[in-house]
Design an enzyme around this catalytic site. Structure first.
Site, PDB file in Angstrom:
ATOM      1  N   LEU A   1       4.926  -5.165   9.769  1.00 13.25           N
ATOM      2  CA  LEU A   1       4.597  -5.155   8.340  1.00 13.25           C
ATOM      3  C   LEU A   1       3.674  -4.000   7.980  1.00 13.25           C
ATOM      4  CD1 LEU A   1       3.982  -8.971   7.853  1.00 13.25           C
ATOM      5  CD2 LEU A   1       5.954  -7.646   7.065  1.00 13.25           C
ATOM      6  N   GLY A   2       2.864  -3.619   8.917  1.00 16.59           N
ATOM      7  CA  GLY A   2       1.955  -2.518   8.615  1.00 16.59           C
ATOM      8  C   GLY A   2       1.076  -2.216   9.804  1.00 16.59           C
TER       9      GLY A   2
ATOM     10  N   GLY B   1      -2.751  -0.772  10.347  1.00 20.37           N
ATOM     11  CA  GLY B   1      -3.985  -0.345   9.692  1.00 20.37           C
ATOM     12  C   GLY B   1      -4.892   0.331  10.688  1.00 20.37           C
TER      13      GLY B   1
ATOM     14  N   GLY C   1      -5.607  -2.660  13.426  1.00 22.34           N
ATOM     15  CA  GLY C   1      -4.577  -3.334  14.195  1.00 22.34           C
ATOM     16  C   GLY C   1      -3.190  -3.168  13.618  1.00 22.34           C
ATOM     17  N   THR C   2      -2.264  -3.888  14.233  1.00 24.22           N
ATOM     18  CA  THR C   2      -0.874  -3.865  13.785  1.00 24.22           C
ATOM     19  C   THR C   2      -0.555  -5.236  13.224  1.00 24.22           C
ATOM     20  OG1 THR C   2      -0.403  -2.362  15.602  1.00 24.22           O
ATOM     21  CG2 THR C   2       1.494  -3.394  14.544  1.00 24.22           C
TER      22      THR C   2
ATOM     23  N   ASP D   1     -13.603  -3.966  -0.379  1.00 20.66           N
ATOM     24  CA  ASP D   1     -12.432  -3.151  -0.032  1.00 20.66           C
ATOM     25  C   ASP D   1     -11.297  -3.372  -1.021  1.00 20.66           C
ATOM     26  OD1 ASP D   1     -11.292  -1.202   1.482  1.00 20.66           O
ATOM     27  OD2 ASP D   1     -10.717  -2.485   3.148  1.00 20.66           O
TER      28      ASP D   1
HETATM   29  N1  ATP Z   1       0.097 -11.360   5.061  1.00 16.97           N
HETATM   30  C1  ATP Z   1       0.782 -10.217   5.002  1.00 16.97           C
HETATM   31  N2  ATP Z   1       2.039 -10.191   4.541  1.00 16.97           N
HETATM   32  C2  ATP Z   1       2.726  -9.027   4.451  1.00 16.97           C
HETATM   33  N3  ATP Z   1       2.233  -7.836   4.827  1.00 16.97           N
HETATM   34  C3  ATP Z   1       0.977  -7.797   5.300  1.00 16.97           C
HETATM   35  C4  ATP Z   1       0.179  -8.980   5.418  1.00 16.97           C
HETATM   36  N4  ATP Z   1      -1.034  -8.628   5.914  1.00 16.97           N
HETATM   37  C5  ATP Z   1      -1.001  -7.304   6.093  1.00 16.97           C
HETATM   38  N5  ATP Z   1       0.202  -6.795   5.740  1.00 16.97           N
HETATM   39  C6  ATP Z   1       0.616  -5.388   5.800  1.00 16.97           C
HETATM   40  O1  ATP Z   1      -0.045  -4.747   6.865  1.00 16.97           O
HETATM   41  C7  ATP Z   1      -0.862  -3.669   6.372  1.00 16.97           C
HETATM   42  C8  ATP Z   1      -2.122  -3.566   7.218  1.00 16.97           C
HETATM   43  O2  ATP Z   1      -2.846  -4.771   7.110  1.00 16.97           O
HETATM   44  P1  ATP Z   1      -4.412  -4.789   6.984  1.00 16.97           P
HETATM   45  O3  ATP Z   1      -4.803  -3.969   5.795  1.00 16.97           O
HETATM   46  O4  ATP Z   1      -4.866  -6.200   7.022  1.00 16.97           O
HETATM   47  O5  ATP Z   1      -4.800  -4.049   8.359  1.00 16.97           O
HETATM   48  P2  ATP Z   1      -6.067  -3.162   8.708  1.00 16.97           P
HETATM   49  O6  ATP Z   1      -5.898  -2.716  10.120  1.00 16.97           O
HETATM   50  O7  ATP Z   1      -7.309  -3.937   8.432  1.00 16.97           O
HETATM   51  O8  ATP Z   1      -5.904  -1.997   7.691  1.00 16.97           O
HETATM   52  P3  ATP Z   1      -6.943  -1.002   7.030  1.00 16.97           P
HETATM   53  O9  ATP Z   1      -6.641   0.312   7.638  1.00 16.97           O
HETATM   54  O10 ATP Z   1      -6.577  -1.042   5.553  1.00 16.97           O
HETATM   55  O11 ATP Z   1      -8.321  -1.538   7.306  1.00 16.97           O
HETATM   56  C9  ATP Z   1      -1.095  -4.022   4.910  1.00 16.97           C
HETATM   57  O12 ATP Z   1      -1.320  -2.893   4.123  1.00 16.97           O
HETATM   58  C10 ATP Z   1       0.214  -4.692   4.522  1.00 16.97           C
HETATM   59  O13 ATP Z   1       1.184  -3.710   4.219  1.00 16.97           O
END
Ligand code: ATP
Length: 394
Positions: A19-20, A22, A25-26, A143
């Protein structure tokens, strides 16, 4: 991990897709092979590899902090913690899957890349409710940006990404230079030059603001989206468009930073761009500190709301004294039945559940999380790319 939420078993989870990815993490879309073999109820699993924790600033603490925040949440516009797991290799936690994408993706799908006033009205109202709940628990989110506002199956919003959040006892500002669980310092930066910006000394590095009179900044990197043939490509452009003046100044800050960010987000939904973006970080910060937001056309209730949220002095900002209540009373929300918001059956955008592509993905390449990371490491090493491309690995 210490929570009361159910413990997940990695062995039983099948990855449907990514899904993404960041900074920390993944995020996988997964389903439980045993209890849900046909993947009717997929959920999102955020996985942080322990081996990477030492290379990322404070990642272990931030990951555990995010889980502890999630475990306390119970609100229709905030994620609930479905379960956690910890192995020698991973920390991971599960939250409901949001199939509607995020507000940045959604905005780019609109004609002219802006939302209509009624859509803005709906999303801003829901975000206010989510922030009100967080603030009532003493949590400042820190954020807020469109990428962190996801759209649930029902069309209602969910805020995501709590690693930068922080608890506060009411009205106690987070002092500058305080080590805390939620703040990401712009570190690993070679200092380039010192600048006196509006009389305040900031140390500007080639990658970010480094502490001096510490303006610690949220990593408000934006995923810049481009769409061609339905493909989504992501790239990170490091900008600080959502940072409030008090954070730029390195002053103590508190709940009002979320109301500032709400002003930026509302502006971006309306005009398709943020109000203070400059050619570079320095100019953006100068604009944040000095420039009034520019509005096109006649003043309206929404421009008035934005203007009051983008008040540079946090003590004069809408929401500073009266919290969410005073924002809810603004004319832009005149007549809105706040108590009935969750009952809106036709939110602006409903996510279509794409059963076909879901099945195809499962058939085509079911994987488990460990296999995914194993394959990733087995790939020939290429220079690290700043561009996360989830769609290319999904
Ligand atoms: N519950 C969810 N349902 C669908 N997609 C999600 C969900 N949670 C996260 N994602 C996808 O994954 C991506 C990364 O998630 P998240 O922002 O929680 O990770 P992170 O590692 O904390 O990122 P960041 O670099 O913004 O700190 C989000 O932008 C979104 O596209």
């Amino acid at each position: 991990m210490e929570t009361t939420s159910p413990e997940l078993d990695l062995e039983k989870l099948t990855v449907v897709r990514i899904l993404g990815r960041g900074a920390m993490g993944t995020v996988f879309m997964v389903h439980d092979r045993e209890t849900d073999p046909s993947a009717r109820y997929p959920f999102a699993l955020k996985v942080v590899e322990k081996s990477t924790l030492h290379t990322k600033f404070d990642a272990d603490r931030r990951a555990r902090w995010e889980v502890s925040v999630l475990s306390r949440l119970s609100h229709p516009y905030l994620p609930s913690l479905l379960g956690t797991l910890e192995t020698d290799q991973f920390l991971a936690w599960a939250v409901p899957y949001c199939p509607g994408g995020d507000l940045n993706v959604l905005r780019h799908r609109q004609a002219d890349r802006v939302f209509s006033p009624s859509v803005i009205h709906f999303y801003v109202a829901e975000i206010i409710c989510a922030l009100e709940y967080l603030h009532s628990m003493g949590i400042v989110y820190r954020d807020l940006k469109p990428e962190n506002v996801l759209v649930q199956q029902s069309g209602h919003v969910t805020l995501t990404d709590f690693d930068l959040s922080r608890t506060l006892t009411h009205r106690t500002a987070i002092p500058r230079n305080t080590p805390d669980s939620g703040e990401l310092e712009a570190t690993n930066c070679r200092m380039k030059h010192r600048r006196n910006l509006t009389g305040l000394t900031l140390v500007v590095s080639d990658k970010g603001l480094k502490k001096a009179k510490s303006a610690r900044v949220s990593p408000v990197s934006r995923r810049k989206l481009s769409f061609s043939n339905g493909e989504r490509s992501n790239s990170f452009v490091g900008t600080e468009e959502y940072v409030s003046p008090e954070v730029v100044r390195g002053e103590g800050h508190e709940f009002a930073v979320d109301w500032w960010a709400l002003g930026i987000l509302t502006y971006e939904m309306m005009y398709g761009k943020t109000p203070f973006r400059g050619k570079n970080r320095k100019e953006t910060f100068r604009n944040v500190l000095m420039k009034p937001p520019e509005f096109i056309g006649k003043p309206t209730a929404v421009t008035d709301l934005i203007g009051r949220l983008l008040e540079k002095d946090p003590t004069r900002r809408l929401g500073y004294n009266g919290g969410a209540t005073e924002i809810k009373e603004h004319a832009f929300f005149g007549g809105l039945r706040w108590d009935l918001l969750t009952d809106v059956l036709r939110p602006p955008f409903l996510a279509l559940r794409d059963e076909e592509s879901l099945t195809e993905l499962i058939k085509g390449g079911a994987r488990d999380v460990e296999e995914y990371f194993h394959n990733l490491k087995a790939q020939p090493s290429v220079p690290p790319s700043p561009l996360p491309t989830p769609s290319s690995i999904a």
